[in-house]
Design an enzyme around this catalytic site. Structure first.
Site, PDB file in Angstrom:
ATOM      1  N   PRO A  73      -7.153   5.210   9.379  1.00 51.34           N
ATOM      2  CA  PRO A  73      -6.596   6.293   8.617  1.00 51.34           C
ATOM      3  C   PRO A  73      -5.121   6.257   9.018  1.00 51.34           C
ATOM      4  O   PRO A  73      -4.717   6.342  10.096  1.00 51.34           O
ATOM      5  CB  PRO A  73      -7.334   7.483   8.849  1.00 51.34           C
ATOM      6  CG  PRO A  73      -8.063   7.251  10.022  1.00 51.34           C
ATOM      7  CD  PRO A  73      -8.365   5.732  10.367  1.00 51.34           C
ATOM      8  N   HIS A  74      -4.177   6.501   8.095  1.00 55.83           N
ATOM      9  CA  HIS A  74      -2.594   6.596   8.382  1.00 55.83           C
ATOM     10  C   HIS A  74      -1.881   7.301   7.283  1.00 55.83           C
ATOM     11  O   HIS A  74      -2.409   7.366   5.967  1.00 55.83           O
ATOM     12  CB  HIS A  74      -2.232   5.218   8.408  1.00 55.83           C
ATOM     13  CG  HIS A  74      -2.452   4.037   7.450  1.00 55.83           C
ATOM     14  ND1 HIS A  74      -3.700   3.663   6.962  1.00 55.83           N
ATOM     15  CD2 HIS A  74      -1.783   3.943   6.309  1.00 55.83           C
ATOM     16  CE1 HIS A  74      -3.719   3.076   5.972  1.00 55.83           C
ATOM     17  NE2 HIS A  74      -2.499   3.180   5.597  1.00 55.83           N
ATOM     18  N   ALA A  75      -0.975   7.816   7.653  1.00 57.76           N
ATOM     19  CA  ALA A  75       0.029   8.349   6.723  1.00 57.76           C
ATOM     20  C   ALA A  75       1.555   8.600   7.292  1.00 57.76           C
ATOM     21  O   ALA A  75       1.550   8.591   8.406  1.00 57.76           O
ATOM     22  CB  ALA A  75      -0.459   9.978   6.516  1.00 57.76           C
ATOM     23  N   GLU A  90       0.868  -1.371  -0.108  1.00 59.89           N
ATOM     24  CA  GLU A  90       0.226  -0.093   0.098  1.00 59.89           C
ATOM     25  C   GLU A  90       0.855   1.442   0.042  1.00 59.89           C
ATOM     26  O   GLU A  90       0.579   2.152  -0.672  1.00 59.89           O
ATOM     27  CB  GLU A  90      -0.780  -0.024   1.098  1.00 59.89           C
ATOM     28  CG  GLU A  90      -1.683   1.027   1.415  1.00 59.89           C
ATOM     29  CD  GLU A  90      -1.720   1.975   2.664  1.00 59.89           C
ATOM     30  OE1 GLU A  90      -2.798   1.776   3.452  1.00 59.89           O
ATOM     31  OE2 GLU A  90      -0.642   2.350   3.047  1.00 59.89           O
TER      32      GLU A  90
END
Lengths: 123, 153
Positions: free
Chosen positions: B68-70, A66
């Site tokens: 949610p991630h970043a 991803e």
């Protein structure tokens, strides 16, 4: 499609393939109970311990895929399932209308090559 | 590398009842909460990084969970936040169901291995049905912290 014995090299190929043709990437990691039991027996480890390691490794591979996909602007969907690689492959192809499969494993991939209704790219 | 999720989730990064009703508003609310508690320096940059992911994938992993991630330099270190939505929020989950438990993960750009490890550990933890149920029924942030601490390996 990823399994317990898949390495990371397939991820870049899958991402680049999707990028070049504007495709969506569905990444499926399959935990195969038979394989987990066999590995546990061969390595004299508890089955649940091998299962846990396999699952954690699966999530890592999924998120690595991803991360690379996002960097390349490729739409991704991550999946982790337990069961037969062959059955799950068929189910995913039908459910998500997959147009091509990318797999890197010698033994089971032979069955997928023979039974698949869509093109299979073996690495 | 042994990484403990509980070490990166701070009580001030927990929202027991999030007000937002849709995913981008939920992310905004979580980030605003983290900025307010001085856990994030650049809220705008952080939201931009999270929104980029949301456009390219579904961070709703099913079973009522969204992560949610970043990776972004808007944070100084690996950071986790938790929020709970009683009515659920549509995170375009793979099973089509709303998300009741939201975990946000962020790390600086150069901490890729810790980031991947945290995502893997959290995803594995949240696959356990009893853990999800306990998190949905927890009374306060202290209980949330304890559930994670007691159930992670």
């Amino acid at each position: 499609m990823l399994t317990g014995d898949t390495d990371q090299s397939i991820l870049s190929v899958a991402v680049q393939l999707c990028k070049s043709c504007g495709g969506k990437l569905f990444v499926l990691f399959v935990i195969e109970p038979n394989r987990v039991s066999r590995l546990a027996s061969l390595t004299h480890q508890k089955v649940n311990l091998v299962y846990d390691k396999t699952e954690e490794n699966g999530w890592k591979l999924l998120y690595l895929a991803e991360d690379e996909a996002v960097e390349n602007g490729v739409w991704t969907s991550l999946h982790l399932e337990e069961g037969s690689l062959l059955d799950l492959t068929k189910r995913y192809v039908d459910t998500y209308q997959i147009e091509a499969l990318l797999i890197k494993r010698k033994d089971e991939s032979k069955k997928i090559f023979v039974s698949s209704s869509i093109p299979v790219i073996g690495l | 590398m042994q990484l403990k999720i509980s070490e990166y989730l701070k009580p001030e990064a927990i929202i027991m009842e999030i007000k937002a009703k849709e995913k981008l508003a939920a992310i905004d609310e979580l980030v605003a909460h983290m900025v307010k508690n001085k856990l994030v320096s650049d809220g705008k940059e952080f939201i931009k990084a999270l929104a980029k992911r949301e456009n390219l994938e579904s961070t709703g992993i099913g079973d009522g969970i969204a992560i949610p991630h970043a990776r972004t330099n808007a944070v100084q270190d690996l950071l986790l936040a938790f929020a709970r939505s009683p009515k659920g929020i549509d995170f375009s989950s793979i099973d089509g169901k709303p998300s009741y438990i939201i975990f946000l993960i962020a790390s600086p750009e150069n901490q890729k291995s810790e980031y991947i490890m945290a995502l893997a550990k959290l995803s594995r933890l949240l696959r356990k049905h009893p853990v999800r149920e306990m998190l949905r029924n927890a009374k306060d942030s202290k209980e949330i912290m304890n559930i994670i601490k007691e159930n992670e390996e």
